[in-house]
Design a protein around this motif. Structure first.
Motif, PDB file in Angstrom:
ATOM      1  N   ASP A 134     -31.787 -24.775   9.047  1.00 15.78           N
ATOM      2  CA  ASP A 134     -30.939 -23.980   8.059  1.00 15.78           C
ATOM      3  C   ASP A 134     -29.851 -23.093   8.624  1.00 15.78           C
ATOM      4  N   PHE A 135     -29.099 -23.503   9.719  1.00 14.80           N
ATOM      5  CA  PHE A 135     -28.381 -22.295  10.357  1.00 14.80           C
ATOM      6  C   PHE A 135     -26.952 -23.065  10.101  1.00 14.80           C
ATOM      7  N   GLU A 136     -25.959 -22.087   9.709  1.00 11.47           N
ATOM      8  CA  GLU A 136     -24.601 -22.619   9.594  1.00 11.47           C
ATOM      9  C   GLU A 136     -23.701 -22.487  10.901  1.00 11.47           C
ATOM     10  N   SER A 137     -24.191 -21.466  11.765  1.00 12.12           N
ATOM     11  CA  SER A 137     -23.485 -21.358  12.861  1.00 12.12           C
ATOM     12  C   SER A 137     -24.654 -21.156  13.990  1.00 12.12           C
ATOM     13  N   VAL A 138     -24.402 -22.145  15.038  1.00 14.17           N
ATOM     14  CA  VAL A 138     -25.318 -22.071  16.430  1.00 14.17           C
ATOM     15  C   VAL A 138     -24.490 -21.770  17.558  1.00 14.17           C
ATOM     16  N   THR A 139     -24.777 -20.874  18.604  1.00 13.28           N
ATOM     17  CA  THR A 139     -23.862 -20.694  19.852  1.00 13.28           C
ATOM     18  C   THR A 139     -24.786 -20.910  20.866  1.00 13.28           C
ATOM     19  N   VAL A 140     -24.438 -21.308  21.914  1.00 13.58           N
ATOM     20  CA  VAL A 140     -25.190 -21.272  23.288  1.00 13.58           C
ATOM     21  C   VAL A 140     -24.296 -20.682  24.114  1.00 13.58           C
ATOM     22  N   ASP A 141     -24.992 -19.627  24.876  1.00 14.71           N
ATOM     23  CA  ASP A 141     -24.351 -18.747  25.980  1.00 14.71           C
ATOM     24  C   ASP A 141     -25.171 -18.582  26.930  1.00 14.71           C
ATOM     25  N   PRO A 142     -25.329 -19.137  28.032  1.00 14.06           N
ATOM     26  CA  PRO A 142     -25.860 -19.155  29.137  1.00 14.06           C
ATOM     27  C   PRO A 142     -25.965 -17.965  29.875  1.00 14.06           C
ATOM     28  N   ARG A 143     -24.560 -17.309  29.600  1.00 15.66           N
ATOM     29  CA  ARG A 143     -24.210 -15.871  30.466  1.00 15.66           C
ATOM     30  C   ARG A 143     -23.872 -16.547  31.717  1.00 15.66           C
ATOM     31  N   ASP A 144     -24.255 -15.652  32.846  1.00 14.57           N
ATOM     32  CA  ASP A 144     -23.735 -15.822  34.177  1.00 14.57           C
ATOM     33  C   ASP A 144     -24.755 -16.820  35.009  1.00 14.57           C
ATOM     34  N   GLY A 145     -24.262 -17.156  36.086  1.00 17.45           N
ATOM     35  CA  GLY A 145     -24.745 -18.161  36.966  1.00 17.45           C
ATOM     36  C   GLY A 145     -23.911 -19.565  36.578  1.00 17.45           C
ATOM     37  N   ILE A 146     -24.236 -20.625  37.351  1.00 19.56           N
ATOM     38  CA  ILE A 146     -23.552 -21.937  37.170  1.00 19.56           C
ATOM     39  C   ILE A 146     -24.523 -22.578  36.210  1.00 19.56           C
ATOM     40  N   ASP A 147     -24.138 -22.870  34.828  1.00 15.47           N
ATOM     41  CA  ASP A 147     -24.987 -23.306  33.897  1.00 15.47           C
ATOM     42  C   ASP A 147     -24.513 -24.572  33.396  1.00 15.47           C
ATOM     43  N   GLN A 148     -25.450 -25.507  32.857  1.00 13.78           N
ATOM     44  CA  GLN A 148     -25.264 -26.677  32.534  1.00 13.78           C
ATOM     45  C   GLN A 148     -25.756 -26.990  31.028  1.00 13.78           C
ATOM     46  N   LEU A 149     -25.116 -27.381  30.072  1.00 13.49           N
ATOM     47  CA  LEU A 149     -25.378 -27.776  28.871  1.00 13.49           C
ATOM     48  C   LEU A 149     -25.329 -29.234  28.420  1.00 13.49           C
ATOM     49  N   ARG A 150     -26.712 -29.558  28.260  1.00 12.07           N
ATOM     50  CA  ARG A 150     -26.814 -31.205  28.119  1.00 12.07           C
ATOM     51  C   ARG A 150     -27.063 -31.456  26.511  1.00 12.07           C
ATOM     52  N   ILE A 151     -26.020 -32.350  25.971  1.00 14.55           N
ATOM     53  CA  ILE A 151     -26.045 -32.635  24.629  1.00 14.55           C
ATOM     54  C   ILE A 151     -26.595 -34.097  24.373  1.00 14.55           C
ATOM     55  N   PHE A 152     -27.547 -34.176  23.509  1.00 18.40           N
ATOM     56  CA  PHE A 152     -28.273 -35.621  23.504  1.00 18.40           C
ATOM     57  C   PHE A 152     -27.945 -36.114  21.686  1.00 18.40           C
ATOM     58  N   GLY A 153     -27.407 -37.376  21.872  1.00 19.80           N
ATOM     59  CA  GLY A 153     -27.165 -38.056  20.773  1.00 19.80           C
ATOM     60  C   GLY A 153     -28.432 -38.855  20.151  1.00 19.80           C
ATOM     61  N   THR A 154     -28.234 -39.482  19.166  1.00 19.87           N
ATOM     62  CA  THR A 154     -28.963 -40.398  18.539  1.00 19.87           C
ATOM     63  C   THR A 154     -29.296 -41.911  18.960  1.00 19.87           C
ATOM     64  N   VAL A 155     -29.916 -42.834  18.407  1.00 26.27           N
ATOM     65  CA  VAL A 155     -30.042 -44.130  18.539  1.00 26.27           C
ATOM     66  C   VAL A 155     -28.918 -44.804  17.994  1.00 26.27           C
ATOM     67  N   HIS A 156     -28.311 -44.183  16.878  1.00 34.20           N
ATOM     68  CA  HIS A 156     -27.156 -44.697  16.113  1.00 34.20           C
ATOM     69  C   HIS A 156     -25.812 -44.464  16.827  1.00 34.20           C
ATOM     70  N   SER A 157     -24.815 -44.845  16.378  1.00 36.61           N
ATOM     71  CA  SER A 157     -23.294 -44.757  16.958  1.00 36.61           C
ATOM     72  C   SER A 157     -22.889 -43.287  16.715  1.00 36.61           C
ATOM     73  N   ASP A 158     -22.960 -42.592  17.759  1.00 32.47           N
ATOM     74  CA  ASP A 158     -22.757 -41.128  17.574  1.00 32.47           C
ATOM     75  C   ASP A 158     -21.112 -40.996  18.238  1.00 32.47           C
ATOM     76  N   LEU A 159     -20.502 -39.593  17.626  1.00 30.82           N
ATOM     77  CA  LEU A 159     -19.257 -39.229  17.728  1.00 30.82           C
ATOM     78  C   LEU A 159     -19.512 -37.688  18.348  1.00 30.82           C
ATOM     79  N   MET A 160     -18.964 -37.608  19.522  1.00 28.53           N
ATOM     80  CA  MET A 160     -19.299 -36.320  20.315  1.00 28.53           C
ATOM     81  C   MET A 160     -17.708 -35.888  20.683  1.00 28.53           C
ATOM     82  N   THR A 161     -17.567 -34.676  20.468  1.00 33.04           N
ATOM     83  CA  THR A 161     -16.148 -34.063  20.671  1.00 33.04           C
ATOM     84  C   THR A 161     -16.547 -32.719  21.515  1.00 33.04           C
ATOM     85  N   PHE A 162     -15.585 -32.358  22.575  1.00 28.93           N
ATOM     86  CA  PHE A 162     -15.799 -31.123  23.195  1.00 28.93           C
ATOM     87  C   PHE A 162     -14.378 -30.323  22.991  1.00 28.93           C
ATOM     88  N   ASP A 163     -14.532 -29.173  23.015  1.00 28.06           N
ATOM     89  CA  ASP A 163     -13.251 -28.381  22.893  1.00 28.06           C
ATOM     90  C   ASP A 163     -13.452 -27.055  23.739  1.00 28.06           C
TER      91      ASP A 163
END
Length: 201
Positions: A103-132
């Motif tokens: 029940d969150f209307e806004s979620v933000t990921v901020d690893p801050r400093d370092g060389i950070d990686q964000l892994r995003i996982f879809g579903t077993v269905h047909s997914d639409l992923m967009t990055f901006d």
């Protein structure tokens, strides 16, 4: 104010539930820099510091609630984000305690400093992923991102579509998994796009 919670013996599968109010709440999370099952969760000015806790549920309840996941200082974080739809998702920093967000209307990921990686996982269905530049979306569910140098999209099965905008600053690895998948990359006018087959952009 601060509340300290200790789950006791390691590996006991303890669960901590942090809930919001009927109003609009602001939550933040930060893992412990060296202990896997420890960290802090805050709601507005109230802080919960936890130790030896293997599962955490954070529920915004009603109102327009926001959540920010912060990386530990000076670490090269690997962050795993699995959208669940209907304002729910799973989030984990490195080997820390996984978070179930509800029940969150806004979620933000901020690893801050370092060389950070964000892994995003879809579903077993047909997914639409967009990055901006500052947002990513999975099947219409949006998330903010900051201070992230590497993005990895995993579509799983289904006929997935992954779109990458020219404004995104960072390297992207796209893995559509099974199915007939589609990858779209928008470059700035005259700007180069590096492509390393089969899946790295």
């Amino acid at each position: 104010s601060k509340l300290i919670v200790n789950g006791g013996e390691p590996g006991d599968d303890d669960k901590l539930i942090v809930s919001g109010t009927a109003g609009s709440d602001t939550f933040a999370y930060e893992p412990h820099p060296s202990l896997a099952s420890a960290g802090t969760v805050s709601r507005d000015s109230r802080v919960v510091q936890f130790f030896e806790t293997e599962n955490i549920v954070v529920n915004g309840l009603s109102g327009t609630d926001s959540f920010t996941g912060l990386g530990a200082a000076s670490l090269n974080d690997v962050v795993k984000l699995t959208p669940q739809g209907n304002r729910e998702s799973r989030l984990r920093f490195n080997n820390s305690t996984p978070l179930e967000l509800q029940d969150f209307e806004s979620v933000t990921v901020d690893p801050r400093d370092g060389i950070d990686q964000l892994r995003i996982f879809g579903t077993v269905h047909s997914d639409l992923m967009t990055f901006d530049a500052a947002m990513l979306a999975v099947n219409g569910q949006s998330f903010g991102h900051r201070n992230t140098e590497i993005f990895a999209a995993f579509g799983d099965s289904g006929d997935d579509a992954i779109g990458i905008a020219s404004a995104l600053n960072g390297a992207v690895t796209a893995d559509g998994g099974d199915g007939r998948d589609f990858l779209s990359v928008a470059a700035t006018a005259g700007g180069p796009v590096g492509l390393s087959l089969p899946v790295t952009i």
